[in-house]
Design a protein around this motif. Sequence first.
Motif, PDB file in Angstrom:
ATOM      1  N   SER A   1     -11.125  12.003  -3.134  1.00 52.15           N
ATOM      2  CA  SER A   1      -9.798  12.298  -3.651  1.00 52.15           C
ATOM      3  C   SER A   1      -9.744  13.650  -4.349  1.00 52.15           C
ATOM      4  O   SER A   1     -10.689  14.065  -5.018  1.00 52.15           O
ATOM      5  CB  SER A   1      -9.390  11.204  -4.646  1.00 52.15           C
TER       6      SER A   1
ATOM      7  N   ASP B   1      -8.695   4.471   1.513  1.00 51.17           N
ATOM      8  CA  ASP B   1      -7.783   4.585   2.649  1.00 51.17           C
ATOM      9  C   ASP B   1      -7.644   3.190   3.256  1.00 51.17           C
ATOM     10  O   ASP B   1      -8.586   2.686   3.875  1.00 51.17           O
ATOM     11  CB  ASP B   1      -8.348   5.560   3.671  1.00 51.17           C
TER      12      ASP B   1
ATOM     13  N   THR C   1       0.857  -1.180   0.000  1.00 47.21           N
ATOM     14  CA  THR C   1       0.000   0.000   0.000  1.00 47.21           C
ATOM     15  C   THR C   1       0.895   1.232   0.000  1.00 47.21           C
ATOM     16  O   THR C   1       1.973   1.216   0.616  1.00 47.21           O
ATOM     17  CB  THR C   1      -0.926   0.047   1.234  1.00 47.21           C
ATOM     18  N   ARG C   2       0.463   2.262  -0.696  1.00 45.56           N
ATOM     19  CA  ARG C   2       1.241   3.514  -0.739  1.00 45.56           C
ATOM     20  C   ARG C   2       0.295   4.707  -0.645  1.00 45.56           C
ATOM     21  O   ARG C   2      -0.846   4.644  -1.109  1.00 45.56           O
ATOM     22  CB  ARG C   2       2.045   3.612  -2.028  1.00 45.56           C
ATOM     23  N   THR C   3       0.811   5.779  -0.079  1.00 45.84           N
ATOM     24  CA  THR C   3       0.077   7.033   0.035  1.00 45.84           C
ATOM     25  C   THR C   3       0.702   8.050  -0.899  1.00 45.84           C
ATOM     26  O   THR C   3       1.932   8.149  -0.975  1.00 45.84           O
ATOM     27  CB  THR C   3       0.106   7.547   1.483  1.00 45.84           C
TER      28      THR C   3
ATOM     29  N   GLU D   1      -4.570  13.501   0.574  1.00 46.91           N
ATOM     30  CA  GLU D   1      -3.830  12.305   0.197  1.00 46.91           C
ATOM     31  C   GLU D   1      -4.755  11.251  -0.408  1.00 46.91           C
ATOM     32  O   GLU D   1      -5.932  11.161  -0.061  1.00 46.91           O
ATOM     33  CB  GLU D   1      -3.122  11.696   1.412  1.00 46.91           C
ATOM     34  N   ASP D   2      -4.206  10.488  -1.328  1.00 41.23           N
ATOM     35  CA  ASP D   2      -4.893   9.332  -1.895  1.00 41.23           C
ATOM     36  C   ASP D   2      -4.003   8.113  -1.633  1.00 41.23           C
ATOM     37  O   ASP D   2      -2.904   8.239  -1.070  1.00 41.23           O
ATOM     38  CB  ASP D   2      -5.141   9.534  -3.386  1.00 41.23           C
ATOM     39  N   HIS D   3      -4.486   6.947  -2.043  1.00 41.45           N
ATOM     40  CA  HIS D   3      -3.790   5.712  -1.688  1.00 41.45           C
ATOM     41  C   HIS D   3      -3.859   4.705  -2.823  1.00 41.45           C
ATOM     42  O   HIS D   3      -4.816   4.683  -3.598  1.00 41.45           O
ATOM     43  CB  HIS D   3      -4.403   5.100  -0.425  1.00 41.45           C
TER      44      HIS D   3
END
Length: 281
Positions: A107, A86, A53-55, A67-69
């Motif tokens: 978003s 999230d 997972t990344r932000t 922020e999005d993910h």
Amino acid sequence: MVTLPGSVVGRYERFSLYNSPYPAHDGGNAIDLYPGENGGLAPSPVAGKVLDTRTVACPSRPYAAEEDHLILVDTDDYVARILHVDPAVSAGDRVAIGDPLGQLVRSGFFGRWVDDHIHLGFRPPDANHYRASGSLPLALDVDVRALSWDGTGTVVATGPEHVLLDAPTPDSDGTRFAALASDEGIPLDGGLAHYAGGGTFRSYEGLISLLDCPVGIAAGRDVTWADVAITANGRRATGLSLFATRMPVGAKLVFHKGHDFAVGDSLTVGVNPTADPVQLG
């Protein structure tokens, strides 16, 4: 090409392959799945093992998160890329179809008129899973019925930059999908014509018209929009938001600079050629 089963798509209220300004959707290589509740839980459209997972930072919008993910899931055959959630999952977790991945994100990549949704694309296992473009073409094992429309309707809901009409609406039990159709009877997808490219939910070749106006050229599923203006009671709109739905939802008109329509207003929508098209992406 990756085929998304109807049993998966049917878990969501709406979906679209082309209603986006981002290159990830070019050619129908990604799908946006709308669970139906803004800010609600995001049910997983895939089964497999969470790889990462990344932000990421979003464009700054007063109505949206900063922020999005990205969630990557190994489905054995492909790696699924899931955005706008999230994550409540972590690398190493296993998920089944329908399991909650986390909460939907409002978003900054969305226009204000866009509802919360899950973006889904697939990559080969050895591909770059982090770059924005490069997903495989998607096929949907879903029949989308064509809804004819005379361009009239009553406003049943509004937002700062959109209005929703009561027509055309699917005549179904809530299990079958339908989309606004061209004059030729082809169900349409995308942002007409505020996004550069659109699509169809049925392969077609040639001229596409809507409300007696040519609006584009179809080549398979892809549509190149013509320069057209959308009006509501003679007032210029940004465009029409086109998607497949199984809910009693009518046409969605976008007004990216705002509007003064209210619930209960009767609207007549027009489509006409223009030398001054609105292009948002």
